[in-house]
Structures are given as C-alpha cells and as structure tokens.
Design an enzyme around this catalytic site. Structure first.
Site, PDB file in Angstrom:
ATOM      1  CG  ASP A   1      -1.606   1.257   1.541  1.00 61.09           C
ATOM      2  OD1 ASP A   1      -1.354   2.251   0.847  1.00 61.09           O
ATOM      3  OD2 ASP A   1      -2.424   1.266   2.482  1.00 61.09           O
TER       4      ASP A   1
ATOM      5  CD  GLN B   1      -0.209   8.836   3.858  1.00 57.88           C
ATOM      6  OE1 GLN B   1       0.456   9.841   3.597  1.00 57.88           O
ATOM      7  NE2 GLN B   1      -1.507   8.890   4.103  1.00 57.88           N
TER       8      GLN B   1
ATOM      9  CE  LYS C   1      -3.991   8.991   0.981  1.00 63.64           C
ATOM     10  NZ  LYS C   1      -4.788   9.658   2.025  1.00 63.64           N
TER      11      LYS C   1
END
Ligand code: 7TS
Length: 415
Positions: A205, A208, A231
């Site tokens: 994942d 971030q 993001k």
C-alpha cells in the site's frame, strides 16, 4: 540536485498552490493535513481545465476527433504514471479510484479466486483500514485466516517475528510502505525477499510513499503496488494498481460492464486484455490527465530536493513539538525510519479540542483514529492529533503550529 527547494529563501513551491493563499479564521492558512490529501498546484488545475475546455469526450469508443484526442491523452497519462512508478509497461497499470479500490480489486479478484480454507493472509496492525477490511471480507468468504505482524513501542513492524509468521499456508502479505498514522517507513525490499522465499505474494500500500519518494515497483520486488493520485498533488478519484502482466492476466475481472469485455453473449462474455479487463465503465479521464500533470510537477522538482526539504522541516517539527510540555509524539525516533507524519497527544487536551483550537489559528491538522484503530489500540489511545507535512510546508509553518499549541496549553492549564 535542484536548488529550488533546498534554499528556503528561494522556496518557490508554495507559490504554485493557489489554495495556500486562502485565509482561514482570518489568518493565512497553514495546511498540515497532507496525509489526508495534498493541495493541487496550478499546473494540475490547468490540466483539468484544459481537458474540459478542449478535449472532453469518452474514451475508446468514438471515432470522432475529440474522442481520439481524449483516448490518446488518457492512455498517455497511463504510460506517464507507469514510468513514474517504474513499471515495465503501461498495460501493467490499472486506473482505480485510489488505493482503497486497488486493494479491494486484488482482494475481490485474486483473493476470492485463489484463496481457500486454511490459507493465510498476513497483514500488520499498522495498516490503514483500507488494507484490513477488504482482507477481512475475503477471509470471511473463503475461510482464509487473517494474521498480523505486530508493531513495537516506536510504531515499527516487529520484523523479528516475520519469518515465523510466514509459512507454507501464507498466500499473500499486504503491508503499507509508509504508515499514515505514525509515519513509519517499512523496509519493503527486505519484506519482499522474505515473502518471496516463502512462496507468497506481496501487496504494498503505497498511498503515503508515492507522494514523497521515488518508487520503483520492480526494484522493490513486490507483486502489487497501490497509490492514490490525490495525495501526490493530483485530483481526487484517481489512483492506480500495479502488478506484473502475468499476474494481472491470470486474475478474473473485478467489476463487469462496458470497456472490460471483448464479446458479450446471452450467458457469458469474454474479457478485454489488460488493463481494460479491470476498468469497467467510463473511467476518470480528467483525473488520469490531472495525475499525469502531478507526476510531471513532482519529477520537475525532483524527489531528491523534495526529500531534503521535507527532512529539514520534519526534524525541526519534531524538535519544536518535543520541547512543548506534555506533548508525546508517536512513531520511530530515528528520522531515517519515518516520513512526514507527526502524530501526538498533549496532556489532557483531547485531540479534537487541539484541532479545533488550531483551526481558529488557521492551522489545519487532523484529529481522530486516522483509519488506523489497531494502531490506537496498540498505544492505548482513542485518537491522536496529527500534523502531516508536504513539499510546500516550511519551518514558518512549524512555528505557527508550535505557537498555536502554546495556546492550547495555556487554555488547558487554566481550565
Ligand atoms: N492506505 C494508506 C496508508 C492511507 O494513508 C490511505 C488514506 C489509504 C490507504 C486510503 O487511500 P484512499 O485514497 O483510497 O482514501 N489515508 C488517509 C489519512 O491518513 N487521512 O485521510 C485519508
């Protein structure tokens, strides 16, 4: 290395983000909620406007000029993002709505198709809910067992336990590259090697990570990699799933509908080639074009310069916040192991009260469980306050944060 970002005096990047000129509570905005979503530079806003003003048409289905142009722009954007994450070919990048949909796609396609009773899915207690719940759903439906890598008191994965958790029944390991609640950076290459030797697949994942560092999916050695455009300076509603061609070709479709078929009969249909097999319905064409503009923007700045700048702002933030009485910061102490997320609590002040007082000072942070309730359980708190930094934040923003926290302290010490 670019001098654009490393010299604060010339620090031009905030000028590229119109929203940073907004006033909040009558004060200039200090935006420190970047782990939730980043702001958008003018070039991304312009790419969206340009698309809707001059190109807008549906893709892969028209022979008129606009449809041709739209299809070319959409597929060029895919190739752009594939290069951006180091994919071997554009077809290995599936457009999704974001990281959440990418994980659900793999759990719903590969997971439902391949997992059987007694198989094991290994995730960690550090994960965002979107890397937990889809695996719980698929475990409940297949009889697979969900197991967890724990975290230590600095919010790092307890990797000493990892070899023992891996076994012949482990089919997939799914972990975040960087934690959204703690900022922990996980050693993906090492995890990939160990996962591979156990004969399992590795899902990463990257929600971030992709905004902050150069990601090369092939170098990392993972099997699946997911990210969200919003993001990384791109629009909302667009993101990607990468996997190797053979793996994607072996997986059944996830959603059915237009775009993803080759032929449709009364009782059954055949599927389009990848990536279209996984892209049912009209896609987010403008979003793809916008996120390609965001990739150009980030690469023009260079990730080296972004990382250098972020490191200096984050180390200053940790230094300033640590010196405030009663502030307790979660996450790794070693800055090498952490990214731009600073989660903290402050004495008796509830994180929501902290965020509300800061909002009155024009400082936007997030308070809550950050979709990481297992992390909150681990540290015995129901919520934290979280300041998360990005390339346009400066040390002056940290000063505004620290001064506003001084106000919180003053309010709570007298109440
Ligand atoms: N994984 C991680 C590590 C995340 O930080 C997030 C979103 C997601 C998955 C889901 O991404 P989405 O784009 O599909 O929603 N994180 C956060 C956050 O920290 N605050 O708001 C959203």
């Amino acid at each position: 290395m670019s001098s654009k970002i490393s010299k604060p005096a010339q620090y031009p990047f905030s000028d590229s983000f119109p929203i940073l000129n907004e006033k909040v509570s009558g004060k200039s905005l200090v935006y420190l909620d970047n782990a939730a979503t980043s702001q958008k530079p003018q070039c991304v806003i312009d790419a969206l406007t340009e698309y809707y003003e001059h190109i807008n048409a549906n893709v892969h289905r028209g022979i008129h000029e606009l449809s041709r142009k739209s299809t070319i722009a959409y597929e060029e954007a895919r190739a752009r993002l594939a290069r951006f994450i180091g994919a071997a070919e554009a077809e290995e990048l599936i457009w999704t709505r974001g990281t959440t949909e990418a994980i659900n796609l793999v759990a719903g396609s590969w997971g439902l198709d391949s997992l059987k009773e007694g198989d094991e899915i290994l995730i960690s207690t550090m994960e965002h809910h979107s890397n937990i719940v889809p695996w719980q759903l698929v475990a409940q439906r297949t009889g697979a067992i969900l197991r967890y890598i724990e975290i230590d008191d600095q919010g790092r994965l307890v990797l000493e336990d990892f070899p023992d958790l891996l076994n012949a029944r482990t089919r997939i390991v799914s972990v975040s590259h960087i934690s959204n609640s703690l900022g922990t950076v996980n050693p993906i290459r090492q995890i990939a090697e160990q996962t591979k030797s156990a004969g399992a697949l590795l899902f990463v994942d990257g929600a971030q990570a992709v905004p902050h560092r150069r990601v090369d999916v092939q170098e990392l050695g993972c099997d699946f990699y997911a990210f969200s455009g919003h993001k990384m300076c791109g629009p909302t509603g667009i993101g990607g799933l990468w996997a190797r061609r053979e793996l994607l070709e072996s997986m059944p479709p996830y959603h059915g509908g237009g775009e993803m078929i080759r032929t449709v009969g009364r009782d059954e249909s055949t599927w389009a080639d990848i990536p279209h097999k996984f892209e049912a319905g009209t896609p987010n064409i403008a979003g793809a074009i916008g996120v390609a503009a965001a990739a150009d923007f980030l690469e023009d700045l260079t990730f080296e310069a972004i990382a250098e700048h972020e490191r200096s702002v984050i180390s200053y933030a940790i230094e300033r916040l640590s010196s405030i009485k009663d502030v307790q910061i979660f996450g790794p102490k070693d800055l090498v192991e952490r990214s731009g997320v600073v989660s903290f609590v402050m004495g008796d002040a509830h994180p929501h009260d902290i965020a509300t007082i800061l909002d009155g000072e024009g400082v936007a942070i997030r308070a809550g469980h950050h979709c990481a309730q297992l992390v909150m359980h681990h540290f015995g708190v129901s919520a934290t306050a979280r300041a998360s930094f990005y390339l346009y934040n400066s040390k002056e923003d940290v000063d505004r944060l620290a001064e506003s926290l001084g106000l919180v302290q003053a309010i709570f010490s007298t109440s």
